[in-house]
Design an enzyme around this catalytic site. Structure first.
Site, PDB file in Angstrom:
ATOM      1  N   SER A  47       0.872  -1.171   0.000  1.00 62.99           N
ATOM      2  CA  SER A  47       0.000   0.000   0.000  1.00 62.99           C
ATOM      3  C   SER A  47       0.912   1.224   0.000  1.00 62.99           C
ATOM      4  O   SER A  47       2.139   1.084   0.141  1.00 62.99           O
ATOM      5  CB  SER A  47      -0.861  -0.001   1.261  1.00 62.99           C
ATOM      6  OG  SER A  47      -0.008   0.150   2.388  1.00 62.99           O
ATOM      7  N   ASP A  79      -0.470  -1.138  -4.237  1.00 62.95           N
ATOM      8  CA  ASP A  79      -1.823  -1.526  -3.837  1.00 62.95           C
ATOM      9  C   ASP A  79      -2.587  -0.295  -3.321  1.00 62.95           C
ATOM     10  O   ASP A  79      -2.061   0.451  -2.497  1.00 62.95           O
ATOM     11  CB  ASP A  79      -1.675  -2.584  -2.731  1.00 62.95           C
ATOM     12  CG  ASP A  79      -2.983  -3.203  -2.324  1.00 62.95           C
ATOM     13  OD1 ASP A  79      -3.803  -3.507  -3.209  1.00 62.95           O
ATOM     14  OD2 ASP A  79      -3.181  -3.398  -1.106  1.00 62.95           O
ATOM     15  N   ASP A 101      -6.950   3.170  -6.764  1.00 63.36           N
ATOM     16  CA  ASP A 101      -8.216   3.025  -6.052  1.00 63.36           C
ATOM     17  C   ASP A 101      -8.914   4.385  -5.946  1.00 63.36           C
ATOM     18  O   ASP A 101      -8.655   5.161  -5.028  1.00 63.36           O
ATOM     19  CB  ASP A 101      -7.950   2.432  -4.659  1.00 63.36           C
ATOM     20  CG  ASP A 101      -9.225   2.308  -3.837  1.00 63.36           C
ATOM     21  OD1 ASP A 101     -10.307   2.611  -4.377  1.00 63.36           O
ATOM     22  OD2 ASP A 101      -9.133   1.910  -2.665  1.00 63.36           O
ATOM     23  N   GLU A 131     -10.817   0.202  -9.667  1.00 63.27           N
ATOM     24  CA  GLU A 131     -11.756  -0.282  -8.645  1.00 63.27           C
ATOM     25  C   GLU A 131     -13.035   0.540  -8.617  1.00 63.27           C
ATOM     26  O   GLU A 131     -12.996   1.762  -8.646  1.00 63.27           O
ATOM     27  CB  GLU A 131     -11.070  -0.238  -7.267  1.00 63.27           C
ATOM     28  CG  GLU A 131     -11.932  -0.813  -6.163  1.00 63.27           C
ATOM     29  CD  GLU A 131     -11.152  -1.044  -4.857  1.00 63.27           C
ATOM     30  OE1 GLU A 131      -9.935  -1.326  -4.927  1.00 63.27           O
ATOM     31  OE2 GLU A 131     -11.774  -0.939  -3.791  1.00 63.27           O
ATOM     32  N   GLY A 212      -9.334  -8.042   0.233  1.00 60.23           N
ATOM     33  CA  GLY A 212      -9.761  -8.483   1.567  1.00 60.23           C
ATOM     34  C   GLY A 212      -9.714  -9.991   1.709  1.00 60.23           C
ATOM     35  O   GLY A 212     -10.570 -10.590   2.361  1.00 60.23           O
ATOM     36  N   GLY A 213      -8.699 -10.615   1.110  1.00 59.13           N
ATOM     37  CA  GLY A 213      -8.624 -12.080   1.057  1.00 59.13           C
ATOM     38  C   GLY A 213      -8.553 -12.788   2.412  1.00 59.13           C
ATOM     39  O   GLY A 213      -8.924 -13.960   2.512  1.00 59.13           O
ATOM     40  N   ASN A 233      -6.004 -10.696  -2.960  1.00 56.44           N
ATOM     41  CA  ASN A 233      -5.127  -9.887  -2.109  1.00 56.44           C
ATOM     42  C   ASN A 233      -5.221 -10.313  -0.649  1.00 56.44           C
ATOM     43  O   ASN A 233      -6.310 -10.366  -0.092  1.00 56.44           O
ATOM     44  CB  ASN A 233      -5.533  -8.412  -2.182  1.00 56.44           C
ATOM     45  CG  ASN A 233      -5.229  -7.785  -3.523  1.00 56.44           C
ATOM     46  OD1 ASN A 233      -4.905  -8.474  -4.480  1.00 56.44           O
ATOM     47  ND2 ASN A 233      -5.329  -6.482  -3.588  1.00 56.44           N
TER      48      ASN A 233
HETATM   49  O1  G3H Z   1      -5.371  -4.805  -0.874  1.00 53.59           O
HETATM   50  C1  G3H Z   1      -5.099  -5.543   0.099  1.00 53.59           C
HETATM   51  C2  G3H Z   1      -6.030  -6.564   0.524  1.00 53.59           C
HETATM   52  O2  G3H Z   1      -7.283  -6.308   0.050  1.00 53.59           O
HETATM   53  C3  G3H Z   1      -5.846  -7.127   1.883  1.00 53.59           C
HETATM   54  O3  G3H Z   1      -7.009  -7.468   2.585  1.00 53.59           O
HETATM   55  O4  G3H Z   1      -6.074  -7.508   4.879  1.00 53.59           O
HETATM   56  O5  G3H Z   1      -8.303  -8.465   4.402  1.00 53.59           O
HETATM   57  O6  G3H Z   1      -6.280  -9.611   3.590  1.00 53.59           O
HETATM   58  P1  G3H Z   1      -6.896  -8.311   3.937  1.00 53.59           P
HETATM   59 ZN    ZN Z   2      -7.461  -4.191  -0.867  1.00 55.20          ZN
END
Ligand code: G3H
Ligand code: ZN
Length: 288
Positions: A47, A79, A101, A131, A212-213, A233
């Site tokens: 990021s 990111d 983003d 996005e 948000g993996g 991600n």
């Molecule tokens: O862009 C980064 C991700 O979306 C990380 O999401 O912290 O839920 O794994 P996370």
């Molecule tokens: Zn993200």
């Protein structure tokens, strides 16, 4: 292999590449080591804040060294970049993929800036992720239930036009996923709207990304990959493993002061998370 070729191969063979966010050299070591061990393509993400902490040029140089040493085509992605200036800075020091983003901006403004970024990045053969849809949370342990509203989710109706007008290569989607993962006390599952993902898939041919993996229901992740997600991600899982590893190292070696005797313990801890994800996403052994 270029980032575009890596995504294309994943798309054609229905698996996903993990984007692992890093803010320490130990996390880089863990991701790179596991990628080599599993013969897998990986994406390292930073990021803006993670890049600031590491030093943007430092991390780009570290990844370039790792590519050469390990013979791996590691993608380095900015990111959630928030401006054209940051994107230009990242490309200037050697990032080979960028995510702009603009999802917090009014749609027209998001489209205009994303388009400008695509024109700039494509003139340098750099892959761009855009996005739409609002992703809540932050990459940490979440202590309160997140209320996701319909209006936060990526609208399949807006997708085709967004992709066509901006010219992006991949799209970050909001499907009920959020950044971070629930604490044990909060419990609750992070679920995604797979029907919406199917509609988005029908609306565009661009590569689809799941943010948000960490913490998403595993069965759903599996289905999402079958529907068309090619990049997932992950950040919080690695941050939690970092802390767990650090605590373990200090407990196992209470008198130790030599960093390179302590840190391998936390590198292993992060590595086992990365290993599980790569295998689960199906990218193990997929490097040519
Ligand atoms: O862009 C980064 C991700 O979306 C990380 O999401 O912290 O839920 O794994 P996370
Ligand atoms: Zn993200």
């Amino acid at each position: 292999m270029t980032p575009f070729e890596i995504y294309k191969k994943a798309h054609e063979n229905k698996y996903a590449i993990g984007q692992f966010n890093v803010s320490t050299l130990e996390a880089v070591k863990a991701v790179v080591r596991v990628a080599k061990e599993l013969n897998a393509s990986v994406i390292i993400g930073t990021s803006e804040n993670e890049a600031k902490y590491l030093g943007m040029k430092n991390i780009a140089d570290i990844i370039e060294n790792a590519r050469q040493e390990m013979g791996l085509p590691i993608v380095l992605n900015l990111d959630h970049g928030k401006s054209l200036e940051k994107v230009k800075e990242a490309i200037g020091v050697g990032y080979n993929a960028v995510h702009f983003d603009g999802s917090a901006l009014p749609l027209e403004e998001n489209i205009a800036i994303t388009k400008e970024i695509v024109e700039y990045a494509h003139s340098k053969n750099i892959l761009v992720e855009g996005e739409i849809g609002h992703l809540q949370g932050s990459s940490s342990v979440i202590k309160e239930t997140i209320d996701i509203k319909e209006g936060d989710l990526t609208s399949p109706e807006q997708v085709a036009n967004f992709v066509k007008v901006t010219g992006i290569d991949s799209l970050g989607t909001a499907l009920g996923n959020f950044h971070g993962m629930y604490s044990k006390e909060v419990g609750g599952e992070e679920k995604i709207d797979l029907e919406r993902l199917k509609k988005i898939r029908q609306a565009t041919e661009t590569f689809l990304v799941l943010h948000g993996g960490s913490g998403i229901n595993r069965e759903q992740v599996k289905e999402a990959i079958q529907i068309g997600i090619v990049k997932i991600n992950v950040n919080t899982e690695l941050r939690v493993a970092f802390r767990r590893g650090l605590e373990k190292a200090l407990k196992e070696k209470p008198e130790e002061v030599v960093p390179y005797r302590l840190f391998p313990i936390l590198i292993d801890e992060i590595g086992s998370v990365v290993k599980e994800d790569i295998s689960f996403f199906g990218s193990e052994g997929k490097l040519i």
